[in-house]
Structure formats: structure tokens, C-alpha cells
Design a protein around this motif. Structure first.
Motif, PDB file in Angstrom:
ATOM      1  N   SER A   1       0.688  -1.152  -0.197  1.00 59.68           N
ATOM      2  CA  SER A   1       0.051   0.123  -0.098  1.00 59.68           C
ATOM      3  C   SER A   1       0.850   1.263  -0.090  1.00 59.68           C
ATOM      4  CB  SER A   1      -1.019  -0.023   1.490  1.00 59.68           C
ATOM      5  OG  SER A   1      -1.735   1.260   1.285  1.00 59.68           O
TER       6      SER A   1
ATOM      7  N   ASP B   1      -0.242   3.484   3.441  1.00 53.61           N
ATOM      8  CA  ASP B   1      -0.561   2.708   4.841  1.00 53.61           C
ATOM      9  C   ASP B   1       0.674   2.927   5.490  1.00 53.61           C
ATOM     10  OD1 ASP B   1      -1.078   1.200   6.962  1.00 53.61           O
ATOM     11  OD2 ASP B   1      -0.919  -0.780   5.736  1.00 53.61           O
TER      12      ASP B   1
ATOM     13  N   ASN C   1       3.230   0.280   6.479  1.00 56.48           N
ATOM     14  CA  ASN C   1       4.079  -0.106   5.367  1.00 56.48           C
ATOM     15  C   ASN C   1       5.093   0.859   5.135  1.00 56.48           C
ATOM     16  OD1 ASN C   1       4.823  -2.033   3.231  1.00 56.48           O
ATOM     17  ND2 ASN C   1       3.683  -0.836   1.740  1.00 56.48           N
TER      18      ASN C   1
END
Length: 91
Positions: free
Chosen positions: A57, A60, A63
Motif C-alpha cells: 500500500s 499505509d 508499510n
């Protein structure tokens, strides 16, 4: 969505938030100097734990990781943090 999504406001906010945490490079463990020019090999870049090309992602925070530009570039789109070390000579 037109254009590059990395130029959008949500992405820039994520980069600023991760950079403000001043974490060391997650790949080599060394500190990242905040005042370096963006083109410097040891400058801050946002790296993704799961590369975007492998379905990670973009926005995100789970991440997102701090990394040096050269560490991020040398990792490429591999999923492991460190490439395996090669022997110094052939045996």
C-alpha cells in the motif's frame, strides 16, 4: 487518478510524518541526517516494507519505513531487508 500519486497531498503528509519521527534507516541501522539534499545518497527516503510493485500500500503507515536513498535503491523491490552476502571469491 491522474498523474503521479506520490505527488499528492496524502503521500506528502505520510512522508513528513515518517521523517518527523527521525527513525534510523531500517535497512542499515544508521541515523539519517535531516538536512541533506534530497539527491544525496544518505538522505531520507520513504521505503515500503512490502514494495508497491508487489502489492504494498502506498499510503499505509504500517508499510512505511525510513531509509537512506542508497539503501532503498539497492534493495529494489525485494521483500527481504538485506540481500544475502556473497563470498569474497569463488570456492
Amino acid at each position: 487518478m491522474a498523474g503521479n500519486p506520490r505527488n499528492g497531498r496524502p503521500y506528502r503528509r505520510l512522508v513528513a510524518a515518517v521523517k518527523a519521527q527521525r527513525h534510523p534507516c531500517w535497512l542499515c541501522g544508521y541515523d539519517i541526517a535531516p538536512g541533506l539534499d534530497a539527491r544525496h545518497p544518505l538522505s531520507f527516503t520513504l521505503d515500503h516494507l512490502v514494495p508497491l510493485s508487489r502489492g504494498g500500500s502506498l499510503l499505509d503507515p504500517a508499510n512505511a519505513r525510513s531509509a537512506h536513498r542508497k539503501c532503498n535503491s539497492s534493495r529494489g523491490n525485494r521483500t527481504e531487508a538485506r540481500p544475502q552476502q556473497r563470498a569474497s571469491r569463488r570456492w
